[in-house]
Scaffold this motif. Structure first.
Motif, mmCIF file in Angstrom:
data_model
loop_
_atom_site.group_PDB
_atom_site.id
_atom_site.type_symbol
_atom_site.label_atom_id
_atom_site.label_comp_id
_atom_site.label_asym_id
_atom_site.label_seq_id
_atom_site.Cartn_x
_atom_site.Cartn_y
_atom_site.Cartn_z
ATOM 1 N N THR A 399 0.828 -1.203 0.000
ATOM 2 C CA THR A 399 0.000 0.000 0.000
ATOM 3 C C THR A 399 0.863 1.255 0.000
ATOM 4 N N LYS A 400 2.051 1.149 0.584
ATOM 5 C CA LYS A 400 2.937 2.306 0.592
ATOM 6 C C LYS A 400 3.364 2.648 -0.844
ATOM 7 N N ALA A 401 3.696 1.625 -1.603
ATOM 8 C CA ALA A 401 4.082 1.852 -2.996
ATOM 9 C C ALA A 401 2.921 2.461 -3.775
ATOM 10 N N PHE A 402 1.731 1.947 -3.540
ATOM 11 C CA PHE A 402 0.568 2.495 -4.240
ATOM 12 C C PHE A 402 0.313 3.935 -3.797
ATOM 13 N N GLY A 403 0.578 4.239 -2.527
ATOM 14 C CA GLY A 403 0.385 5.603 -2.034
ATOM 15 C C GLY A 403 1.214 6.616 -2.814
ATOM 16 N N VAL A 404 2.425 6.217 -3.161
ATOM 17 C CA VAL A 404 3.290 7.129 -3.918
ATOM 18 C C VAL A 404 2.723 7.344 -5.322
ATOM 19 N N TYR A 405 2.298 6.256 -5.932
ATOM 20 C CA TYR A 405 1.663 6.348 -7.259
ATOM 21 C C TYR A 405 0.434 7.260 -7.189
ATOM 22 N N LEU A 406 -0.364 7.072 -6.139
ATOM 23 C CA LEU A 406 -1.601 7.836 -6.004
ATOM 24 C C LEU A 406 -1.298 9.316 -5.774
ATOM 25 N N ARG A 407 -0.250 9.573 -5.020
ATOM 26 C CA ARG A 407 0.175 10.966 -4.821
ATOM 27 C C ARG A 407 0.379 11.646 -6.173
ATOM 28 N N ASP A 408 1.076 10.950 -7.064
ATOM 29 C CA ASP A 408 1.367 11.564 -8.354
ATOM 30 C C ASP A 408 0.125 11.618 -9.239
ATOM 31 N N ALA A 409 -0.769 10.654 -9.063
ATOM 32 C CA ALA A 409 -2.048 10.731 -9.784
ATOM 33 C C ALA A 409 -2.811 11.975 -9.335
ATOM 34 N N PHE A 410 -2.766 12.259 -8.042
ATOM 35 C CA PHE A 410 -3.416 13.488 -7.561
ATOM 36 C C PHE A 410 -2.785 14.716 -8.208
ATOM 37 N N GLU A 411 -1.469 14.695 -8.303
ATOM 38 C CA GLU A 411 -0.810 15.870 -8.869
ATOM 39 C C GLU A 411 -1.134 16.034 -10.350
ATOM 40 N N LEU A 412 -1.102 14.924 -11.077
ATOM 41 C CA LEU A 412 -1.333 15.010 -12.523
ATOM 42 C C LEU A 412 -2.758 15.446 -12.835
ATOM 43 N N ASN A 413 -3.685 15.084 -11.963
ATOM 44 C CA ASN A 413 -5.085 15.407 -12.245
ATOM 45 C C ASN A 413 -5.585 16.617 -11.477
ATOM 46 N N ALA A 414 -4.661 17.279 -10.774
ATOM 47 C CA ALA A 414 -5.081 18.435 -9.981
ATOM 48 C C ALA A 414 -5.848 19.464 -10.812
ATOM 49 N N PRO A 415 -5.412 19.733 -12.045
ATOM 50 C CA PRO A 415 -6.140 20.756 -12.802
ATOM 51 C C PRO A 415 -7.592 20.364 -13.081
ATOM 52 N N TYR A 416 -7.867 19.074 -13.099
ATOM 53 C CA TYR A 416 -9.208 18.627 -13.505
ATOM 54 C C TYR A 416 -10.108 18.343 -12.303
ATOM 55 N N ARG A 417 -9.511 18.323 -11.133
ATOM 56 C CA ARG A 417 -10.286 18.106 -9.903
ATOM 57 C C ARG A 417 -11.281 16.957 -10.056
ATOM 58 N N ASN A 418 -10.807 15.794 -10.419
ATOM 59 C CA ASN A 418 -11.726 14.684 -10.708
ATOM 60 C C ASN A 418 -11.309 13.358 -10.069
ATOM 61 N N LEU A 419 -10.525 13.440 -9.014
ATOM 62 C CA LEU A 419 -10.082 12.225 -8.331
ATOM 63 C C LEU A 419 -10.129 12.482 -6.835
ATOM 64 N N ARG A 420 -10.670 11.512 -6.100
ATOM 65 C CA ARG A 420 -10.715 11.635 -4.632
ATOM 66 C C ARG A 420 -10.453 10.274 -3.991
#
Lengths: 794, 794
Positions: A399-420
């Motif tokens: 889950t820690k590894a996935f957390g890092v991936y998810l962090r970057d998914a949040f960053e990449l999609n920040a402009p679209y505000r479509n992930l929670r």
């Protein structure tokens, strides 16, 4: 309490609004009763009536009233609004209104907006081949199935999130308000950011009764009622009455007030100088009679304003002339001749009240969220892989590894505000906390200097209510956005019934041409059954998988990635899927990494496969050791080590299952493995020892049609073990390496006599371990520190 | 809000009370950390410490504080009190207090109240072979598992019902308070009769934090908080502070006030002149620091009064000397030398604070409810049987017949006040309304003249919250009384997770010698999957059975009575059982009665059997038609009729299953049928067409080990069908008579060529019916009115 006293409606506006309401009421009663003669162009005869009267009148006039009034404010303010119908029994209302405004015909072109279409509309209601009596996926504009009650408000808040220009009107039934999920959903206002999210306007409809009882909230007096909603953080407006003209004025005034207040809140929060704070959001408490405008009494019993109006007030209309006459005069009381022209089309004064195009609530793209879905921009997942030089030697933290991936998914999609990300206070304990580098936890309640990661615009939603998490996420998905729900495995059963309803919704929209696919509902279940080291028995339940696989195969996927890289690959896949429910179970503890990124991606793509590094069968095994889940995989590999050491001639094949539904037949599940492939993996005649994460019988249920099923021997969780060490937990459920090795000896005929000593050794190890654990409180180092040895590779 | 300012404790009393609290805190910390050296008689060394530190400190000091103060009022007032621990993570607190007062040693004699016992008490905590870290069934005095959160308050109200002299103190955690079930449970005060029920004293413990987040209720300000609880109908008293002496005084004063108020409410309600009314019950909001009296800071981070004190504040005590020194000074801060004598026995000033005998909360017989259980006086069930002259000819209404029986059970047990019926507003719609002749529906909220059956002392509890119904019932059962929960089949999934916890509780108490068996949890699931004529797809889910059968076999029973007399026999049995979860599924619609009372009683006693009246196999069948559930039974019998008419030579055996667990093997379930008997019923080589009420694969999961399993072909609910007619519903799931008859033809080899015309006829009937239903909206009369014909009997 805000008592609204002004009368904002002009005389003509009032007449028009009332006409619209009458039309919706007429169309509602028509749906419940009429098979034919939709415009009452001739006297009502028995054959015009449905043989089985199945529907709910009681809540309908109130829902129609609100719809008509919302149309007014939508037109006046050019609002984008959604109508969430908590009292789902009011199906006729939403069908009537969406037909009146043209949204129904847009979705179902053969149900035209004329007499022929009206007849079709009436017939289909609660009729074979037609639609259910409550608000379902079939109804344009709906994102909330009105079957099971309690989820309207969490759906509404989920829809409003990240939709700053949307106002979600949420009618909460006073029966529904008694449910637990609804009772806690009022607190969702502490997570709604007035700057970046839209608004929710709750309308508590106090019509006073459920099926056979009064409702609680209608019987506690206005003082307690008002205190309750102030306590929940709202500014309540009470609208009460039974005289239509008065109620029209009062409701119009209340809506004007509430929408002014919402606009003011948003203006302030969105101004450059704003400091984020939690406003007192407005809400309406609407007290009108149940079954309003329907029959006052029937056969001497009071109907209107009692629970007796809940379903069909006049039940004998086919056989009882009095009932039929009463129905006819009820229908005619709405003066249909003023509302529809000779061809059954709504008259101009009604059409003039319909908002334009997509502002019609039945045509809102938000309610058909797939229209608005934007694919996530996902990070290059391979870059997050943990390095695996050799299988099973080093540890990874999935889950820690996935957390890092998810962090970057949040960053990449920040402009679209479509992930929670949603969770009941467990993001941190589930080791996903890397995400806090990219976003915070939504929080509009009071803050203290010691707090960490709280932020009004956080994209992580944490509240100790699985119901609210699930409801938020569903509302977010249904309006076309993406999300992940991370939860304790045992306690996700709390939302069993909600996931049922969502699965049914997905099956239904798969069959509706006009509904667009929406992002999948992704569960990441961690803190699973095998690692409740201190929580013990109450926290052990792997049965959510069993629950979910009862739903339609087209909708359900279950993944059991055994390590960090397979979890990454699985989640990366799930986030790209549509219209599914993806259940992913993965541990949060450090554990051996088995597959390099390339191997993991290939293994996940196949979903199931032989692990060559652990097999020595040369295509002709004596026994197959299968495994699904992280802990069972480790125990299986440890068993292989033991067997290779003690019985070096034994030809072992190891099969690992990531995608559980591959076990089913190809005709039963879209991911099902064709029989020939299944047989090639598992053989049809060799013993298979299957170490499974959950209840063992599920594997039998998935494979009972397979040729080799009789050779299958499954170990899994059998409701044993409580507070103990990780290894003792598998021992108590006979899933441990020693027991698996003993199972092999017991089931390979050639070994039964040859391996007596090895078997005794394995049994002794179990006993030795048991005693050690009871004394020392931790596992034997040789077990705790066991890792796969490369020497055993091919 | 009631601000309590007086200081009722004298100087010595305050010192003693604080000493008791310190002792409980010392014993709590000891449990989390110590393997040895329990009295700190030597400096703390690494080997005195547990290798794995698993426990929860944060909530513990607050729970200890409350326990100490409740002891004071119990002694002063000779109160009978229960302590329900919502923040279940505070296991150490309840273990500590029950040991201090002697209740622990009474339950576990080897854990003596001295140094040796203290060492044992410490070691067992969160240790292999010991007890979990939260309040579980192992803890004397507990009726609420602190695993999953949200059920404390409903358990408390269930315990208080019909116990007029009991006061249930219920500590609600502020994290727990965020759950939906808890959020609606506050409303249970509208169902509590001050005259005939006991009292619940909720104590909301605002310690401010969950695992990693602040709690909502701690961050909305006192005004909203107070308004919320006034809105819920309580009179809240706020006690807040972090100075022990001040908090002791304030809490003592608040408790004095609340118990005075409870006494006053009860005195008024129980006076001759009383008119039943709903009082404003008192409650306490207690705001103290999380992890109070523990380390303020560790390694520079603030611990006390933050979420960081949730679990183990000092994690490195085995390896980090600083941590170990800090732990030692923390432990010594409680001055154990003043609290325990040299032999580790609590000193006299502590013992003097313990209430006498059964008034000790850990020794309350209410918390070991089986001690108080009185068998129900049940009516002579045979007298309620519906007459059945010939099988399947006349209709009966199963739930209606049971309602009459239940009415008389209410009357017979009225003097003992130990039976209740629970339901989410469905008693009437489930046709159990005969009970209203014997008792009303509990209701203390406002009433209107039009209301029916509402009464302050009603024994039927109806609220639109399955969670609250289940929680009430569990609380009622755990304190030794009896009940039935009647619910929609689909929506009972709402309590999936609660039934998990109850099943785990039952398994645990089965293994605890000192716990007495309690009455079983009885579900009557009606409005089932096959008869959702208008509610449709969202109301269809027979999966609760699948969910329940994953639990321990010793605890679980599932019954599918096919008609009125078998339902009567089943319920009469269930009401006499102990420590079980009985799931009974039965329809509420009129349906054929198959068995006379004598036949029904015998069939239910066997649980499974051949129906001779429908069989013509003469001991050697060509095919076995098996059925379980009312609708599948009717379709099976109708299929037999068709087959007998079209293929008169075919030898058919009909097997009906009432007790589903008979399908499992005798080694797997106590009700499991031995293989020889199973084989005798089903044969080992003939095709078996099994028509099952629920998901078909459950039958495979129960029977996969049986010899004839490969011949088994199961029909059941496959998530098809929505709003439609009863017969069309079975058609859509291939469970209809025609399809079953076709299945027989397809699976009896001899028929495949011989019965081509019959098969085509059956297929045509399905098509014909489909078209008719879509046009007319009702089933063909020949299907609707079909009844078994006696001519087909042997």
């Amino acid at each position: 309490m805000q008592q609204i006293r002004t009368r904002p409606l002009g005389a003509e506006e009032l007449v028009d609004l009332d006409a619209y309401w009458r039309a919706a009421n007429y169309l509602s009663v028509g749906q419940i009763y009429l098979l034919d003669n939709p415009l009452l162009s001739e006297p009502l005869r028995a054959e015009h009536l449905k043989p089985r009267l199945l529907g709910h009148w009681g809540t309908t006039p109130g829902l129609n009233l609100i719809y008509a009034h919302l149309n007014r404010v939508i037109r006046q303010r050019e609002l984008s609004m959604l109508y969430v119908t908590g009292p789902g029994h009011g199906g006729p209302a939403l069908v009537a209104n969406t037909w009146l405004e043209g949204s129904w015909t847009a979705a179902y072109p053969t149900t035209t907006r004329d007499a022929a279409g009206m007849a079709r509309l009436f017939k289909q209601f609660s009729f074979p081949g037609g639609i259910p009596s409550h608000v379902a996926a079939d109804v344009p504009g709906s994102i909330n199935e009105g079957g099971e009650l309690g989820y309207s408000l969490s759906h509404a808040y989920g829809a409003a999130a990240d939709n700053p220009d949307l106002v979600v009107a949420c009618v909460v039934g006073d029966g529904e308000a008694e449910t637990g999920p609804l009772a806690t959903s009022w607190h969702a206002n502490k997570f709604l950011n007035p700057a970046a999210d839209g608004a929710v306007l709750p309308i508590l409809h106090l019509n006073g009764y459920k099926i056979a009882n009064p409702t609680l909230l209608a019987r506690i007096g206005d003082d307690e009622l008002t205190a309750l909603f102030r306590g929940y953080g709202y500014e309540p407006c009470l609208v009460a009455g039974s005289e239509p003209a008065d109620v029209h004025q009062a409701l119009a005034a209340a809506l004007d007030h509430c929408l002014d207040r919402i606009a003011e809140i948003q203006r302030e929060a969105r101004s450059a100088a704003a400091t984020p704070a939690r406003p007192g959001w407005p809400m309406i408490m609407l007290r009108t009679p149940k079954g309003w405008t329907g029959p006052r009494t029937v056969d001497g019993d009071q109907i209107e304003d009692t629970w007796r109006s809940h379903q069909v007030p006049l039940s004998g209309v086919r056989t009882d002339d009095d009932h039929r006459r009463q129905l006819e005069s009820w229908l005619r009381s709405y003066r249909p001749e003023e509302l529809f022209d000779a061809d059954g089309r709504p008259v101009e004064r009604l059409l003039a009240q319909v908002p334009r195009a997509e502002l019609r609530m039945g045509s809102s793209p938000h309610a058909n969220g797939g229209l608005l879905t934007r694919d996530l921009v996902l990070p290059a997942v391979a870059e997050y892989a943990v390095p695996v030089k050799s299988p099973g030697v080093e540890d990874g933290e999935p889950t820690k590894a996935f957390g890092v991936y998810l962090r970057d998914a949040f960053e990449l999609n920040a402009p679209y505000r479509n992930l929670r990300l949603f969770g009941p206070d467990e993001t941190e304990s589930n080791r996903l906390n890397a995400v806090y580098a990219a976003t915070g936890k939504a929080w509009l309640a009071d803050r203290k200097p010691t707090d960490e990661h709280l932020a009004p615009d956080g994209r992580v939603l944490e509240v100790l209510s699985e119901h609210l998490c699930q409801g938020w996420l569903e509302g977010y998905l249904l309006t076309g956005r993406h999300g992940v729900f991370s939860s304790y495995e045992a306690f996700v059963h709390i939302v069993d019934s909600m996931v049922n309803q969502h699965a049914k919704w997905l099956k239904t929209i798969n069959r509706l041409e006009w509904r667009r696919p929406i992002p999948s509902l992704n569960y990441l279940l961690t803190s699973h059954v095998w690692r409740q080291d201190h929580n013990g028995f109450s926290h052990q339940d792997p049965g959510f998988i069993d629950h979910v696989v009862n739903k339609k195969a087209e909708v359900v996927r279950v993944y059991l990635p055994p390590d960090a890289n397979t979890l990454l690959s699985t989640m990366d896949h799930c986030l790209q899927t549509r219209n599914q429910i993806n259940v992913v179970v993965a541990g949060k503890q450090p554990q051996p990494s088995w597959l390099s990124w390339e191997a993991a991606a290939l293994h996940c793509a196949r979903g199931i496969g032989v692990w060559d590094f652990a097999s020595n069968d040369d295509g002709d095994p004596d026994v197959v050791l299968a495994c699904a889940g992280d802990v069972p995989t480790m125990e299986t590999l440890a068993a292989v080590s033991l067997l290779r050491e003690h019985l070096p001639d034994l030809r072992i094949r190891v099969v690992n299952v990531v995608d559980l539904m591959r076990l089913q037949g190809a005709t039963e599940h879209p991911h099902g493995l064709p029989d020939a492939e299944f047989d090639a993996l598992f053989t049809t005649d060799k013993p298979v020892i299957f170490a499974y994460h959950g209840y063992p019988w599920l594997i039998h249920r998935l494979t009972y049609r397979r040729a080799g099923h009789d050779n299958l021997h499954v170990r899994g969780y059998i409701e044993e073990g409580t507070t103990t060490t990780p290894f003792d937990m598998v021992v108590q459920n006979n899933l441990d390496r020693y027991h698996l090795a003993m199972d092999v000896i017991d089931r390979v005929p050639a070994l039964r006599t040859r391996a007596v000593r090895a078997r005794q050794y394995f049994a002794d190890q179990r006993t030795r371990h048991h005693a050690y654990v009871r004394e020392h409180g931790e596992d034997l180092p040789e077990v705790r520190d066991w890792r796969w040895s490369d020497d055993l590779g091919q």
